[in-house]
Design an enzyme around this catalytic site. Structure first.
Site, PDB file in Angstrom:
ATOM      1  N   GLU A  40     -16.228   6.243   5.684  1.00 24.17           N
ATOM      2  CA  GLU A  40     -15.428   5.618   6.738  1.00 24.17           C
ATOM      3  C   GLU A  40     -15.317   6.592   7.899  1.00 24.17           C
ATOM      4  OE1 GLU A  40     -11.327   5.120   5.433  1.00 24.17           O
ATOM      5  OE2 GLU A  40     -11.422   6.984   4.292  1.00 24.17           O
ATOM      6  N   LYS A  72      -2.512   7.051   0.995  1.00 29.71           N
ATOM      7  CA  LYS A  72      -2.293   7.370   2.406  1.00 29.71           C
ATOM      8  C   LYS A  72      -1.206   8.444   2.439  1.00 29.71           C
ATOM      9  CE  LYS A  72      -2.174   4.857   6.766  1.00 29.71           C
ATOM     10  NZ  LYS A  72      -3.315   5.478   7.419  1.00 29.71           N
ATOM     11  N   ARG A  81       0.835  -1.209   0.000  1.00 30.84           N
ATOM     12  CA  ARG A  81       0.000   0.000   0.000  1.00 30.84           C
ATOM     13  C   ARG A  81       0.870   1.259   0.000  1.00 30.84           C
ATOM     14  NH1 ARG A  81      -4.633   0.536   4.526  1.00 30.84           N
ATOM     15  NH2 ARG A  81      -2.856   1.174   5.799  1.00 30.84           N
TER      16      ARG A  81
END
Ligand code: PXG
Length: 285
Positions: A184, A151, A52
């Site tokens: 989320e 991220k 990721r």
């Protein structure tokens, strides 16, 4: 206790771990990060976190000046240098020092930083009694503006929502996407249980595809609990039988109240408990 930090290619004492004021990570939030945990000396899903991180970096045209293998070794070395077996690990790659202009091509030295520390957990009663959360007015950023799947070091979108949660005396806040669908929480993914079935928003709802989320989906499947990705509205949350959040720091944490509505019977539900136990068994396996 002074920590030992991995900085680019070596371990240094905390006081020597410094970045330039011209680093675009500082000036613009231009960089990427990961948060990982180790349990009994074993880093949970290290490869998934590295994948990721590399995907986030690729999405912003940032070349990580290390191989994944070297980064994995550096994580292990940083934990060892800090005598940690159960800890929290932060991986950071900044764009590096540049000029005061935005141009990332004028930055030449991306900084790789690894911090290993003890983890500060939510109090035990949050797990036993469940969380109260509220919906933030701050929407999750649209993927056409900036993909929530990256991220990045720019977490202001989440921090704005977190502030709203804290103002309402809640440690987490729910974020909706620009269509008003459930996305989320500020640092956790969300699940509901309805009629014995597990539901969670899909990646295109504008979420970070959490590694804990994926692990819980796998555990549900192993346990014979039907789990699917579905577009959810707040109504679906208010009327759910159970609700819980997942994240590296929180693991699996029950939610018992959303915007003043009691979820289910107002205490952590049976499927939440089953998946919490399964998750604990998995990370300690
Ligand atoms: N959504 C967002 C927006 C996140 O930042 C998660 C979901 C959960 O993903 P994982 O892979 O951890 O299951 C995250 C990650 C912290 C902290 O210190 C937590 C995250 C990010 C930064 C700090 O609690 N959560």
């Amino acid at each position: 206790m002074a920590r030992t930090i991995f900085m680019n290619d070596r371990l240094v004492p905390e006081e020597e771990a410094r970045v330039s004021v011209f680093d675009h990570g500082l000036l613009y939030g231009d960089g990427v990060f990961e948060g990982l945990r180790s349990y009994s000396g074993h880093v949970f899903r290290l490869d998934a976190h590295l994948d990721r991180l590399w995907d986030s970096a690729r999405a912003i045209c940032l070349e990580i000046p290390l191989t994944k293998e070297a980064m994995a070794q550096a994580v292990i070395d940083t934990l060892a240098a800090n005598s940690l077996t159960d800890g929290y690990i932060r991986l950071i790659v900044t764009r590096g020092g540049g000029t005061l202009g935005l141009d990332p091509n004028r930055c030449s030295n991306p900084q790789v930083i690894i911090i290993a520390d003890t983890i500060s957990l939510y109090p035990r009663e949050f797990y036993e009694q469940g969380l109260r959360i509220v919906t933030a007015a701050t929407q999750r950023i649209q993927s056409a503006a900036l993909s929530p799947r990256i991220k990045s070091l720019n977490y202001l979108n989440n921090i704005m929502a977190k502030l709203e949660g804290l103002q309402a005396s809640c440690v987490e806040a729910l974020m909706l996407n620009h269509k008003g669908e459930v996305a989320e929480c500020t640092g956790d993914n969300i699940f509901v249980v309805r009629s014995g079935r597990l539901l969670t928003p899909p990646p295109d709802a504008g979420i970070l595809e959490g590694i804990t989320r994926n692990a819980v989906m796998e555990l549900a499947e192993t346990d014979g609990i039907d789990c699917r990705e579905a577009t959810l509205t707040r109504h679906d949350l208010y009327t759910a039988d159970e609700c819980f959040l997942t994240g590296t720091a929180a693991e699996v944490i029950p939610v018992v109240e959303i915007d003043g509505r009691t979820i289910g019977h107002g205490n952590p539900g049976p499927i939440t408990r089953r998946l919490t136990d399964a998750f604990h068994a998995l990370v300690r396996a």
